[in-house]
Design an enzyme around this catalytic site. Structure first.
Site, short mmCIF file in Angstrom:
data_model
loop_
_atom_site.label_atom_id
_atom_site.label_comp_id
_atom_site.label_asym_id
_atom_site.label_seq_id
_atom_site.Cartn_x
_atom_site.Cartn_y
_atom_site.Cartn_z
N HIS A 27 42.71 112.17 25.01
CA HIS A 27 43.03 111.93 23.59
C HIS A 27 43.06 113.21 22.76
O HIS A 27 43.63 113.24 21.69
CB HIS A 27 42.09 110.87 22.98
N ASN A 65 34.38 117.45 18.72
CA ASN A 65 33.53 117.69 19.89
C ASN A 65 34.16 117.14 21.16
O ASN A 65 33.77 117.52 22.26
CB ASN A 65 32.15 117.04 19.74
N SER A 66 35.10 116.22 21.02
CA SER A 66 35.71 115.59 22.19
C SER A 66 36.25 116.63 23.15
O SER A 66 36.94 117.57 22.74
CB SER A 66 36.86 114.67 21.76
N ASP A 114 40.50 108.91 30.18
CA ASP A 114 40.42 109.83 29.05
C ASP A 114 40.08 111.25 29.48
O ASP A 114 39.24 111.92 28.88
CB ASP A 114 39.44 109.34 27.99
#
Length: 181
Positions: free
Chosen positions: A25, A130-131, A55
């Protein structure tokens, strides 16, 4: 007139070849990817492959320079209460480090129309940006990839255990896609 949108996320260099592990994402719909290191160097990167079902995405930094990287550790023996360190780019605040503990293991989370299983839950601050960044144990070993935050709650973040990501990363590097299990 074309519109330019800049999206910030995080990632972690996982080998000497310049492969970066991040979330799908983070790079979805990207037409250009640029990697910025803590020392100020910036590089263009190429998407090697992405798997929205897990993901996970893998990038390759376009450079011949030596880059700092961290070998993936193990997430098989994690325990609730174990201290962890989250590194990322929350809200554009680059190279932010937060600490916490593993709050739960093997959580399922729903995002939009997908349900993900086997995530770690942590109270280390994980915010937008932070992803894709690393979740490290107290020894500095890569144990997970920061992925999501629980909506309307503070202190509830989720990460993909590195052992779950390992097969996906290997297939993305080798084939550019993940074969059905």
């Amino acid at each position: 007139m074309p519109r330019t949108v800049e999206n910030l996320g995080s990632g972690v260099l996982i080998d000497a070849d310049g492969h970066v592990l991040t979330n799908e994402h983070v790079v979805a719909r990207a037409t250009r990817i640029q990697v910025s290191l803590a020392d100020g160097r910036e590089f263009d990167a190429t998407l090697i492959g992405a798997d929205p079902n897990n993901d996970i995405a893998v990038l390759k930094v376009d450079t011949q320079e030596k880059l700092p990287w961290i070998a993936p550790g193990s997430s098989t023996d994690l325990m609730v209460g174990e201290p962890v360190i989250a590194i990322g780019n929350p809200f554009g605040l680059s190279h932010t480090v937060t600490t916490g503990v593993i709050s739960a293991i093997d959580r399922s989370i729903r995002t939009g129309d997908r349900v993900y299983h086997g995530f770690l839950q942590t109270d280390a601050s994980i915010n937008p940006g932070n992803s894709g960044g690393p979740l490290l144990n107290a020894e500095g070993k890569l144990i997970a990839i920061n992925t999501a935050v629980y909506n309307n709650a503070q202190g509830i973040g989720f990460a993909i255990p590195i052992d779950a990501a390992r097969r996906v990363v290997s297939e993305l590097i080798e084939h550019g896609e993940v074969s059905p299990v």
